[in-house]
Design an enzyme around this catalytic site. Structure first.
Site, short mmCIF file in Angstrom:
data_model
loop_
_atom_site.label_atom_id
_atom_site.label_comp_id
_atom_site.label_asym_id
_atom_site.label_seq_id
_atom_site.Cartn_x
_atom_site.Cartn_y
_atom_site.Cartn_z
N HIS A 191 0.83 -1.21 0.00
CA HIS A 191 0.00 0.00 0.00
C HIS A 191 0.86 1.25 0.00
O HIS A 191 0.62 2.21 -0.71
CB HIS A 191 -0.84 0.08 1.29
CG HIS A 191 -2.02 -0.81 1.28
ND1 HIS A 191 -2.89 -0.88 0.23
CD2 HIS A 191 -2.51 -1.65 2.21
CE1 HIS A 191 -3.84 -1.74 0.51
NE2 HIS A 191 -3.63 -2.23 1.72
N GLU A 433 -0.20 -15.21 -25.66
CA GLU A 433 0.63 -15.23 -24.45
C GLU A 433 1.22 -16.60 -24.16
O GLU A 433 1.75 -16.83 -23.08
CB GLU A 433 -0.14 -14.68 -23.25
CG GLU A 433 -1.48 -15.29 -22.99
CD GLU A 433 -2.19 -14.67 -21.79
OE1 GLU A 433 -1.59 -13.88 -21.04
OE2 GLU A 433 -3.37 -15.01 -21.59
N ASP A 457 2.95 -13.39 -19.60
CA ASP A 457 2.86 -14.85 -19.66
C ASP A 457 3.73 -15.42 -20.77
O ASP A 457 4.30 -16.49 -20.61
CB ASP A 457 1.39 -15.28 -19.84
CG ASP A 457 0.68 -15.30 -18.51
OD1 ASP A 457 1.25 -15.83 -17.54
OD2 ASP A 457 -0.45 -14.78 -18.41
N CYS A 504 0.07 -5.73 -24.33
CA CYS A 504 -0.47 -5.29 -23.04
C CYS A 504 0.29 -5.85 -21.84
O CYS A 504 -0.13 -5.67 -20.70
CB CYS A 504 -1.95 -5.63 -22.93
SG CYS A 504 -2.26 -7.39 -22.97
C1 PEP Z 1 0.18 -10.88 -19.86
O1 PEP Z 1 0.23 -12.08 -19.59
O2 PEP Z 1 1.10 -10.26 -20.44
C2 PEP Z 1 -1.01 -10.08 -19.50
C3 PEP Z 1 -1.11 -8.83 -19.87
O3 PEP Z 1 -1.97 -10.66 -18.73
P1 PEP Z 1 -1.82 -10.88 -17.15
O4 PEP Z 1 -0.66 -10.07 -16.67
O5 PEP Z 1 -3.11 -10.43 -16.55
O6 PEP Z 1 -1.61 -12.35 -17.06
MG MG Z 2 -1.51 -13.18 -19.02
#
Ligand code: PEP
Ligand code: MG
Length: 579
Positions: A191, A433, A457, A504
């Site tokens: 936090h 991923e 991932d 992402c």
């Molecule tokens: C990823 O795996 O890069 C992703 C964006 O999903 P998460 O981090 O939620 O697994």
């Molecule tokens: Mg992921």
């Protein structure tokens, strides 16, 4: 002069006198009372609970004003916990039956709860243990009639040195008077770290025993960018850091000025910067940071926020709120990705031996079609309220994608029959991923409207490194040449079939990778809202030509180190402040 290295959790430089906070450990002796004292002890307990509840309500109101509802929601949990009649009843029972003092009885009950929370692996629930410590201290302070230095009411600007800061102290931090933080314990996601970042207070955590090394009033330098704390610095060191502080402040005000400017390279290539969010409440902050849309909404957090499976209506309301707050900007919903490091208590009925490779994410949904269909219904219904897109995570083979789309088709038919509105032409995409999907990208891109590369991932599965395991974290690098070759393969397939791609994973929000990713062909990045201004700055400081040269060169390296050193040098040439 003493120099200590910790973890950098909030960048910037602070220079000022130290205020060392006591560790505030209460040692509560086990003491039995006689029957006549029972009513007094119960009254002491009730008074302490009342006073604590009132404090929490005030803190919540103050935090809502200063930090927004999401952060203030920490206190909703504190308030509910303190007001819980079951909690009071359990303490009273110990006072009456065991003749414990109010302080000892309260401590016993709360310790029991802490043990329960501590035994889970889910980081979200683990974080709640820290809330329980906070509640425990607050109530005990009232029971015992003690006060700790109130850092909400300082008169001089100081650097706080403490073993830890409780969530309630963290939200009361005064940006004007608290110049920096040096903390013994903690990590990136505590936090304290999150709030310090939000308030822009330079902070270093995990300093082990800094509270023993520093005395109140000593001059400290906090280098929150590099995780360094210097005590009693020489004058020339202070001078050097003052210059660094000025540069950093100028950089921050420049970043603020970028908000309404486009993310466009110097040779006019337009890039789209979107935000990753976990809860609908974050959408306004994402727009505020300059996000052009939501590139990843992690819908599983709606599941994690409930202690049971959320109903269709509960999910629908959360998703609808997110869609609405984005207006006509796009928002990509990823179907729930539970399991592995995100296991909610109530759903964790079966234990996988190796959860990262086990029944997680889409696999989990396919096992419980009722739950999955309810989830898809909520998502589709919310899609009717704006510009929503939908994607499936953790795909390794075509059959999974086809089955998921088939189920989605069934749910659409049900909604049609019930005449419930939704976005009929909702674009359906998938996350890339897993190495299996990346290597078969040619086949996948023919069956989706868009793809989003999840490098978190993808790195984990390519390198066989558990992304949540600290013991192998030194082996976890998205810039490993094997991962980059998979990204290149995905980009090639997408380009050939003209399918839009975004990225992402965390990599998208790290400035060191921006030029490389642009050079590999990425034009859409989705990241934590706080990272957007810095990435925009990098985009606006480079040319696509340069990025392509960088990517070509990087793809010829075969060692991670080479990649990292080269990328660092290339970033230093254009935006040295980010390093
Ligand atoms: C990823 O795996 O890069 C992703 C964006 O999903 P998460 O981090 O939620 O697994
Ligand atoms: Mg992921």
């Amino acid at each position: 002069m003493i120099t200590k290295q910790g973890i950098n959790v909030s960048p910037g430089v602070a220079i000022g006198p130290a205020l060392v906070l006591d560790t505030e450990e209460y040692r509560i002796p086990r003491r039995e009372i006689d029957a006549t004292q029972v009513p007094t002890q119960i009254r002491t307990l009730d008074d302490a609970l009342d006073a604590s509840r009132q404090e929490v309500t005030e803190l919540q109101l103050g935090a809502t004003r200063r930090l927004g509802e999401k952060t203030a929601a920490i206190f909703a949990f504190h308030g509910e916990f303190i007001a819980d009649q079951k909690l009071r009843a359990a303490v009273v029972k110990l006072i009456e039956e065991k003749r414990y003092t109010a302080a000892y009885a309260f401590e016993q009950v709360i310790r029991q709860q802490q043990r329960q929370f501590q035994s889970v692996t889910d980081p979200y629930l683990k974080e709640r243990v820290r809330d329980l410590f906070d509640i425990q201290k607050r109530v005990l302070r009232h029971v015992l009639g003690r006060v700790r230095e109130d850092i909400g009411k300082l008169t001089e600007p100081v650097i706080i040195v403490a073993h830890d800061i409780s969530p309630s102290e963290a939200v009361s931090l005064d940006r004007e008077r608290i110049l920096g933080l040096a903390i013994n314990v903690g990590g990136q996601t505590s936090h304290t770290a999150i709030i310090a970042r939000m308030l822009g207070i330079p902070s270093v955590v995990a300093l082990e025993n800094i509270t023993d090394d520093i005395s109140g009033g000593e001059t400290l330098i906090i280098d929150g960018t590099h995780g360094i704390v210097i005590a009693n610095p020489e004058p020339e060191v202070i001078q050097r850091y003052r210059a660094q502080q000025r540069e950093y402040r100028e950089f921050i005000s420049e970043l603020r000025g970028l908000r309404d400017l486009p993310a466009e390279t110097l040779d006019h290539t337009r890039v789209t910067l979107c935000a990753n969010i976990e809860l609908s409440e974050e959408a306004p902050a994402a727009i505020e940071a300059g996000a052009e849309g939501i590139g990843l909404y992690r819908t599983e957090f709606v599941f994690l926020a409930h202690k049971r499976l959320p109903t269709e209506e509960e999910q629908y309301e959360a998703f609808r709120a997110a869609v609405r707050s984005m207006g006509d900007r796009p928002i990509v919903f990823r179907t729930m990705d539970l399991g592995a490091d995100k296991i909610p208590g109530p759903l964790d009925s079966e234990h996988d031996h190796n959860p990262v490779l086990g029944l997680r994410s889409l696999r989990y949904c396919m096992r419980d079609l009722n739950m999955f269909k309810t989830h898809l219904r909520a998502l589709l219904r919310a899609s009717g309220e704006g510009n929503a897109l939908l994607m499936f995570p953790m795909i390794t083979q075509l059959l999974e994608l086809r089955q998921a789309k088939h189920i989605l088709g069934d749910v659409m038919e049900d909604l049609d029959e019930e005449e419930l509105p939704y976005r009929h032409d909702i674009p359906i995409g998938m996350m890339m991923e897993t190495p299996a999907a990346a290597m078969m990208a040619d086949a996948f891109v023919k069956e989706v409207s868009f793809i989003s590369i999840g490098t978190n991932d993808l790195t984990q599965y390519t390198l066989a490194v558990d992304r949540a395991n600290e013991r192998v974290s030194h082996l976890y690098s998205p810039h490993n040449p094997a991962v980059l070759k998979l990204v290149r393969e995905i980009m090639r397939a997408a380009r050939q079939h003209d399918v839009p791609v975004s990225i992402c994973g965390e990599m998208a929000g790290a400035p060191i990778y921006t030029q490389l990713l642009l050079g590999l062909g990425l034009r859409e990045f989705s990241m934590a809202p706080k990272d957007i201004p810095e990435i925009k700055k990098v985009v606006r400081s480079t040319t696509l030509r340069r990025c392509k040269t960088i990517a070509n060169k990087v793809l010829r390296f075969d060692a991670e180190r080479q990649v990292l050193n080269y990328l660092r040098d290339e970033l230093r040439k254009i935006v040295p402040e980010t390093l």
